[in-house]
Design an enzyme around this catalytic site. Structure first.
Site: not given
Ligand code: GUN
Length: 280
Positions: A51, A95, A118
């Site tokens: 990311k 995350q 998100d």
């Molecule tokens: N863990 C796995 N997928 C995601 C996501 O799309 N966002 C976040 N914040 N954590 C994750």
């Protein structure tokens, strides 16, 4: 047809990059994303690094704030509040998964809805469910863009979604409902799962079970979107048995190279959208 998520996502990434570059020229400002990573779960570390790398590539300032797995909930919420109040932070992402002592609901609620890249905050979830403007979770948004790349008018199609998580299944259902699909949400307690899947014009699988969906689970000519990422030995496989299904589907996403790259591209897009709204 194999859906090329890498190619489709790179077009979106390029659009985001060009828009950020134009904004920067005009205003000398650019979006900024703060990612909080707690603990040492290896897949999370890989996702977060990806990311950050992609953000920097398109001109989004990106910082990763790391905590050990023993950090208290209070400390994390204090940091989120700090980021909420920082004008130069456009987006905040914590995350998942989180260690046991940290309540996911409290963390998600702490992120200001206007910085919730998100789309997990209940205000954004509720806006999406109500058909109002919302920040849409990255993975289901990416899936929708892949589906619409194959077929732009989804009205009247029967969409079956396997999985009912807040991250994927539920928002996916809302998005496809908005496209006038008829929706079935199936999950681990669903009876006759195979028969239900076999009725789908659009089949989105986010079950977390490797190679679950076989040839006879799929209607001929269906669009099949595989959200699964499972590790078998050193190989990544999806929730759909790709080789078994690929000749029956009209279009299918591979794993890797399908949904994954779209998720990151949509995160960049969401960060840009948050920035634009905050600065409008
Ligand atoms: N863990 C796995 N997928 C995601 C996501 O799309 N966002 C976040 N914040 N954590 C994750």
């Amino acid at each position: 047809m194999i859906i090329d998520g890498k190619k489709i996502s790179s077009l979106l990434v390029e659009e985001v990059k060009e828009e950020i570059s134009a904004i920067k020229k005009k205003t000398n400002k650019s979006p900024s994303l703060s990612v909080i990573l707690i603990g040492d779960f290896v897949p999370s570390q890989i996702y977060v690094q990806n990311k950050k790398k992609k953000s920097l590539e398109v001109g989004i300032n990106s910082e990763v704030i790391r905590y050990s797995k023993e950090i208290s909930e209070k400390e994390v919420i204090k940091k989120i509040n700090e980021l909420n109040n920082k004008k130069e932070v456009s987006g905040i992402l914590v995350q998942l998964p989180l260690p046991d002592q940290i309540n996911k609901e409290k963390i998600i609620n702490a992120i200001h809805p206007s910085k919730d890249v998100d789309g997990f905050n209940p205000l954004n979830v509720g806006n999406l469910a109500s058909g109002y403007k919302a920040i849409i979770p990255c993975t289901p948004l990416g899936c929708l863009l892949l589906i619409k790349n194959i077929e732009s008018n989804l009205s009247g199609k029967h969409a079956v979604i396997v999985g009912r998580s807040n991250l994927n299944g539920k928002p996916m259902a809302q998005l496809l409902l908005k496209e006038n699909c008829t929706i079935t949400i199936a999950h681990s307690k669903t009876k006759a799962l195979k028969d239900i899947c076999a009725k789908a014009d659009i089949l989105v699988v986010a079950a977390g079970v490797s190679n679950l969906v076989k040839n006879d689970w799929v209607k001929k000519g269906a669009i099949v979107i595989d959200v699964g990422i499972n590790k078998i030995k050193d190989r990544l496989v999806g929730d759909v048995d790709f080789n078994d299904v690929k000749d029956k589907a009209k279009a299918i996403t591979p794993v890797p190279g399908g949904v994954g790259p779209m998720t990151i591209a949509c995160l960049l897009k969401n960060t840009l959208e948050c920035f634009k709204k905050q600065n409008s």
